[in-house]
Design a protein around this motif. Sequence first.
Motif, PDB file in Angstrom:
ATOM      1  N   UNK A 142     -76.810 -16.068  80.874  1.00  0.00           N
ATOM      2  CA  UNK A 142     -77.168 -15.354  79.538  1.00  0.00           C
ATOM      3  C   UNK A 142     -76.123 -16.316  78.333  1.00  0.00           C
ATOM      4  N   UNK A 143     -76.580 -16.017  76.671  1.00  0.00           N
ATOM      5  CA  UNK A 143     -75.804 -16.465  76.079  1.00  0.00           C
ATOM      6  C   UNK A 143     -74.199 -16.353  75.450  1.00  0.00           C
ATOM      7  N   UNK A 144     -74.499 -16.312  74.709  1.00  0.00           N
ATOM      8  CA  UNK A 144     -72.275 -15.659  74.353  1.00  0.00           C
ATOM      9  C   UNK A 144     -73.052 -14.822  73.893  1.00  0.00           C
ATOM     10  N   UNK A 145     -73.933 -14.415  72.347  1.00  0.00           N
ATOM     11  CA  UNK A 145     -73.887 -13.353  72.035  1.00  0.00           C
ATOM     12  C   UNK A 145     -74.747 -12.320  72.744  1.00  0.00           C
ATOM     13  N   UNK A 146     -74.863 -12.347  73.385  1.00  0.00           N
ATOM     14  CA  UNK A 146     -75.817 -11.396  74.316  1.00  0.00           C
ATOM     15  C   UNK A 146     -74.666 -10.741  75.016  1.00  0.00           C
ATOM     16  N   UNK A 147     -73.416 -11.528  76.077  1.00  0.00           N
ATOM     17  CA  UNK A 147     -72.408 -11.386  76.252  1.00  0.00           C
ATOM     18  C   UNK A 147     -71.624 -10.676  75.004  1.00  0.00           C
ATOM     19  N   UNK A 148     -71.570 -11.617  74.961  1.00  0.00           N
ATOM     20  CA  UNK A 148     -70.629 -10.306  73.840  1.00  0.00           C
ATOM     21  C   UNK A 148     -71.272  -8.760  73.272  1.00  0.00           C
ATOM     22  N   UNK A 149     -72.460  -9.122  73.163  1.00  0.00           N
ATOM     23  CA  UNK A 149     -72.804  -7.458  73.007  1.00  0.00           C
ATOM     24  C   UNK A 149     -72.744  -6.692  73.628  1.00  0.00           C
ATOM     25  N   UNK A 150     -73.131  -7.090  74.727  1.00  0.00           N
ATOM     26  CA  UNK A 150     -73.051  -6.002  76.112  1.00  0.00           C
ATOM     27  C   UNK A 150     -72.011  -6.227  77.228  1.00  0.00           C
TER      28      UNK A 150
END
Length: 164
Positions: A142-150
Amino acid sequence: MKYVTLVFGLILMVTLSAASAAMAQGWRTYSAPDYGFSMLVPDDTKITTKEFGSGWGGLVGDSDGVRVIGIAKLGAPEEAREIEAFGVDVTGIPAGRWTQIDSGSGQGWSWYRTVRAQDGGRLVFGGYGVGKRGSYLLILITTPEVFNAYRPDFDKWYNSIRLN
């Protein structure tokens, strides 16, 4: 420069809202008895089987910008360094960018390593190791942003993995 920032912001919002939809939905257990593992996947994940060569085979699935990859090499167990090198080949993320988060055994694993790798806008999370039927690499991309958000949803997926 403002235009580039605006475009990047819009792309990020679309990516996060798509991932939000994926993570907010229900889960189902995907069982791959031929490969010897099972795990949760979002309900709408489209799963296809794939042969990766050198005896490795498994599945690939996509759900709103998150790719799940579950791969097994049945038979004699591989050494950790061989599975790691295979993971680098599959993801294209260099070995120096992989970080071990945890290790242990259980849930069918003789031994496992939990890993995270990041290269630019791609992030890999998952694990690899050995069970009674062979060697395994189970990851999400995934992307770092999606990983961190979820992150709790990614942890839920990871904790659902069972080797049979």
